[in-house]
Design a protein around this motif. Structure first.
Motif, PDB file in Angstrom:
ATOM      1  N   HIS A 190       0.833  -1.202   0.000  1.00 24.02           N
ATOM      2  CA  HIS A 190       0.000   0.000   0.000  1.00 24.02           C
ATOM      3  C   HIS A 190       0.866   1.251   0.000  1.00 24.02           C
ATOM      4  CE1 HIS A 190      -3.800  -2.049   1.132  1.00 24.02           C
ATOM      5  NE2 HIS A 190      -3.017  -2.852   1.830  1.00 24.02           N
ATOM      6  N   VAL A 191       0.384   2.286  -0.627  1.00 18.43           N
ATOM      7  CA  VAL A 191       0.965   3.609  -0.432  1.00 18.43           C
ATOM      8  C   VAL A 191       0.368   4.092   0.882  1.00 18.43           C
ATOM      9  CG1 VAL A 191       1.089   5.977  -1.273  1.00 18.43           C
ATOM     10  CG2 VAL A 191       1.258   4.075  -2.890  1.00 18.43           C
ATOM     11  N   VAL A 192       1.232   4.261   1.888  1.00 22.47           N
ATOM     12  CA  VAL A 192       0.723   4.572   3.223  1.00 22.47           C
ATOM     13  C   VAL A 192       0.803   6.049   3.574  1.00 22.47           C
ATOM     14  CG1 VAL A 192       1.203   2.264   4.087  1.00 22.47           C
ATOM     15  CG2 VAL A 192       2.894   4.064   4.400  1.00 22.47           C
ATOM     16  N   GLY A 193       1.638   6.805   2.866  1.00 25.72           N
ATOM     17  CA  GLY A 193       1.780   8.212   3.198  1.00 25.72           C
ATOM     18  C   GLY A 193       2.003   9.073   1.978  1.00 25.72           C
ATOM     19  N   ALA A 201      -2.729  -2.596  -4.611  1.00 25.14           N
ATOM     20  CA  ALA A 201      -3.566  -2.433  -3.416  1.00 25.14           C
ATOM     21  C   ALA A 201      -3.944  -0.961  -3.266  1.00 25.14           C
ATOM     22  CB  ALA A 201      -2.815  -2.915  -2.183  1.00 25.14           C
ATOM     23  N   PRO A 202      -5.120  -0.689  -2.728  1.00 23.72           N
ATOM     24  CA  PRO A 202      -5.537   0.709  -2.571  1.00 23.72           C
ATOM     25  C   PRO A 202      -4.611   1.464  -1.613  1.00 23.72           C
ATOM     26  CG  PRO A 202      -7.073  -0.770  -1.475  1.00 23.72           C
ATOM     27  CD  PRO A 202      -6.114  -1.627  -2.216  1.00 23.72           C
ATOM     28  N   THR A 203      -4.482   2.751  -1.853  1.00 23.19           N
ATOM     29  CA  THR A 203      -3.679   3.580  -0.961  1.00 23.19           C
ATOM     30  C   THR A 203      -4.409   3.734   0.373  1.00 23.19           C
ATOM     31  OG1 THR A 203      -4.687   5.668  -1.616  1.00 23.19           O
ATOM     32  CG2 THR A 203      -2.814   4.890  -2.951  1.00 23.19           C
ATOM     33  N   PHE A 204      -3.666   4.083   1.403  1.00 21.05           N
ATOM     34  CA  PHE A 204      -4.303   4.321   2.695  1.00 21.05           C
ATOM     35  C   PHE A 204      -5.256   5.507   2.618  1.00 21.05           C
ATOM     36  CE2 PHE A 204      -2.073   2.094   6.407  1.00 21.05           C
ATOM     37  CZ  PHE A 204      -1.993   0.911   5.705  1.00 21.05           C
ATOM     38  N   ALA A 205      -4.905   6.517   1.835  1.00 24.20           N
ATOM     39  CA  ALA A 205      -5.794   7.676   1.679  1.00 24.20           C
ATOM     40  C   ALA A 205      -7.113   7.246   1.040  1.00 24.20           C
ATOM     41  CB  ALA A 205      -5.118   8.756   0.858  1.00 24.20           C
ATOM     42  N   ALA A 206      -7.039   6.365   0.033  1.00 24.54           N
ATOM     43  CA  ALA A 206      -8.259   5.873  -0.614  1.00 24.54           C
ATOM     44  C   ALA A 206      -9.084   5.031   0.351  1.00 24.54           C
ATOM     45  CB  ALA A 206      -7.906   5.066  -1.858  1.00 24.54           C
ATOM     46  N   LEU A 207      -8.427   4.198   1.149  1.00 27.81           N
ATOM     47  CA  LEU A 207      -9.147   3.394   2.140  1.00 27.81           C
ATOM     48  C   LEU A 207      -9.820   4.290   3.174  1.00 27.81           C
ATOM     49  CD1 LEU A 207      -6.575   0.524   2.746  1.00 27.81           C
ATOM     50  CD2 LEU A 207      -8.815   0.317   1.650  1.00 27.81           C
ATOM     51  N   ALA A 208      -9.111   5.312   3.625  1.00 31.85           N
ATOM     52  CA  ALA A 208      -9.672   6.233   4.614  1.00 31.85           C
ATOM     53  C   ALA A 208     -10.879   6.960   4.039  1.00 31.85           C
ATOM     54  CB  ALA A 208      -8.612   7.224   5.076  1.00 31.85           C
ATOM     55  N   ALA A 209     -10.797   7.364   2.788  1.00 40.15           N
ATOM     56  CA  ALA A 209     -11.910   8.072   2.154  1.00 40.15           C
ATOM     57  C   ALA A 209     -13.096   7.135   1.910  1.00 40.15           C
ATOM     58  CB  ALA A 209     -11.451   8.698   0.843  1.00 40.15           C
ATOM     59  N   ARG A 210     -12.801   5.914   1.500  1.00 38.28           N
ATOM     60  CA  ARG A 210     -13.849   4.957   1.163  1.00 38.28           C
ATOM     61  C   ARG A 210     -14.547   4.390   2.394  1.00 38.28           C
ATOM     62  NH1 ARG A 210     -11.689  -0.446  -1.086  1.00 38.28           N
ATOM     63  NH2 ARG A 210     -11.565  -0.865   1.125  1.00 38.28           N
ATOM     64  N   ASP A 211     -13.783   4.060   3.417  1.00 40.57           N
ATOM     65  CA  ASP A 211     -14.339   3.356   4.562  1.00 40.57           C
ATOM     66  C   ASP A 211     -14.766   4.270   5.697  1.00 40.57           C
ATOM     67  OD1 ASP A 211     -14.108   0.899   3.319  1.00 40.57           O
ATOM     68  OD2 ASP A 211     -12.090   0.568   4.059  1.00 40.57           O
ATOM     69  N   GLY A 212     -14.666   5.562   5.487  1.00 41.42           N
ATOM     70  CA  GLY A 212     -15.131   6.505   6.503  1.00 41.42           C
ATOM     71  C   GLY A 212     -14.275   6.507   7.741  1.00 41.42           C
ATOM     72  N   ASP A 213     -14.924   6.608   8.859  1.00 39.21           N
ATOM     73  CA  ASP A 213     -14.235   6.687  10.138  1.00 39.21           C
ATOM     74  C   ASP A 213     -13.847   5.279  10.578  1.00 39.21           C
ATOM     75  OD1 ASP A 213     -13.169   7.683  12.462  1.00 39.21           O
ATOM     76  OD2 ASP A 213     -15.100   7.889  13.467  1.00 39.21           O
ATOM     77  N   ILE A 214     -12.631   4.887  10.278  1.00 40.66           N
ATOM     78  CA  ILE A 214     -12.162   3.540  10.583  1.00 40.66           C
ATOM     79  C   ILE A 214     -11.888   3.441  12.079  1.00 40.66           C
ATOM     80  CG2 ILE A 214     -10.295   1.889  10.210  1.00 40.66           C
ATOM     81  CD1 ILE A 214     -10.065   3.028   7.361  1.00 40.66           C
ATOM     82  N   ALA A 215     -12.657   2.618  12.761  1.00 35.70           N
ATOM     83  CA  ALA A 215     -12.490   2.443  14.198  1.00 35.70           C
ATOM     84  C   ALA A 215     -11.463   1.355  14.467  1.00 35.70           C
ATOM     85  CB  ALA A 215     -13.827   2.072  14.832  1.00 35.70           C
ATOM     86  N   ALA A 216     -10.804   1.460  15.594  1.00 39.71           N
ATOM     87  CA  ALA A 216      -9.778   0.491  15.959  1.00 39.71           C
ATOM     88  C   ALA A 216     -10.346  -0.925  16.026  1.00 39.71           C
ATOM     89  CB  ALA A 216      -9.145   0.875  17.289  1.00 39.71           C
ATOM     90  N   ALA A 217     -11.533  -1.079  16.609  1.00 39.66           N
ATOM     91  CA  ALA A 217     -12.142  -2.406  16.722  1.00 39.66           C
ATOM     92  C   ALA A 217     -12.441  -2.989  15.339  1.00 39.66           C
ATOM     93  CB  ALA A 217     -13.407  -2.337  17.560  1.00 39.66           C
ATOM     94  N   TRP A 218     -12.972  -2.158  14.449  1.00 36.71           N
ATOM     95  CA  TRP A 218     -13.257  -2.615  13.086  1.00 36.71           C
ATOM     96  C   TRP A 218     -11.968  -3.030  12.384  1.00 36.71           C
ATOM     97  CZ3 TRP A 218     -11.570  -1.062   8.297  1.00 36.71           C
ATOM     98  CH2 TRP A 218     -12.240  -1.590   7.201  1.00 36.71           C
ATOM     99  N   LEU A 219     -10.931  -2.224  12.513  1.00 33.37           N
ATOM    100  CA  LEU A 219      -9.667  -2.501  11.855  1.00 33.37           C
ATOM    101  C   LEU A 219      -9.049  -3.796  12.374  1.00 33.37           C
ATOM    102  CD1 LEU A 219      -7.519  -1.509   9.871  1.00 33.37           C
ATOM    103  CD2 LEU A 219      -6.503  -0.227  11.763  1.00 33.37           C
ATOM    104  N   ALA A 220      -9.044  -3.971  13.685  1.00 31.90           N
ATOM    105  CA  ALA A 220      -8.482  -5.192  14.262  1.00 31.90           C
ATOM    106  C   ALA A 220      -9.267  -6.410  13.788  1.00 31.90           C
ATOM    107  CB  ALA A 220      -8.484  -5.108  15.783  1.00 31.90           C
ATOM    108  N   PHE A 221     -10.596  -6.306  13.750  1.00 31.20           N
ATOM    109  CA  PHE A 221     -11.426  -7.411  13.267  1.00 31.20           C
ATOM    110  C   PHE A 221     -11.154  -7.679  11.789  1.00 31.20           C
ATOM    111  CE2 PHE A 221     -15.326  -9.064  11.338  1.00 31.20           C
ATOM    112  CZ  PHE A 221     -15.445 -10.244  12.067  1.00 31.20           C
ATOM    113  N   ARG A 222     -11.052  -6.627  11.002  1.00 29.91           N
ATOM    114  CA  ARG A 222     -10.802  -6.762   9.561  1.00 29.91           C
ATOM    115  C   ARG A 222      -9.481  -7.473   9.294  1.00 29.91           C
ATOM    116  NH1 ARG A 222     -10.352  -8.098   5.117  1.00 29.91           N
ATOM    117  NH2 ARG A 222     -10.362  -6.841   3.246  1.00 29.91           N
ATOM    118  N   LEU A 223      -8.484  -7.180  10.103  1.00 28.26           N
ATOM    119  CA  LEU A 223      -7.179  -7.797   9.895  1.00 28.26           C
ATOM    120  C   LEU A 223      -7.111  -9.228  10.407  1.00 28.26           C
ATOM    121  CD1 LEU A 223      -4.864  -4.766  10.612  1.00 28.26           C
ATOM    122  CD2 LEU A 223      -5.373  -5.813   8.407  1.00 28.26           C
TER     123      LEU A 223
END
Length: 112
Positions: free
Chosen positions: A48-51, A61-83
């Motif tokens: 990923h392009v992370v910065g 893979a999508p950039t982190f900026a694209a993921l942040a824009a697409r997935d809205g407010d990414i919560a820590a619990a959601w992220l941990a579950f997703r991974l």
């Protein structure tokens, strides 16, 4: 023997009170976007392009900026579950709660 029951109850109550006060005294982790960026640069930068300073990644893979824009407010619990159940191209990555919170804070900083 009747005193033994009262004594053990008192010990249990004292132990519970001590445990509760220790839990209240435990420091609370404040999510840190800088620490999240460091995690991303260590674990995610290969795909990923992370910065903003990174021009490209080794995959599509999508950039982190694209993921942040697409997935809205990414919560820590959601992220941990997703991974926990990554898609096949992602390596298995287990984050602690604090790391997930830091990475989520970094995603939030990209939305600003």
């Amino acid at each position: 023997m009747p005193h033994l029951g009262k004594f053990s109850s008192a010990i249990c109550l004292a132990a519970a009170a001590l445990a509760a006060s220790a839990a209240l005294a435990a420091p609370v982790h404040r999510p840190d976007a800088t620490a999240g960026r460091a995690l991303a640069e260590r674990w995610c930068v290969g795909c990923h392009v992370v910065g903003p300073g990174q021009q490209r990644a080794a995959s599509d893979a999508p950039t982190f900026a694209a993921l942040a824009a697409r997935d809205g407010d990414i919560a820590a619990a959601w992220l941990a579950f997703r991974l926990l159940k990554p898609h096949p191209q992602m390596p298995q990555l287990a984050l602690s709660r604090d790391e997930a919170a830091d990475l989520a804070a970094y995603f939030a900083s990209l939305r600003k």
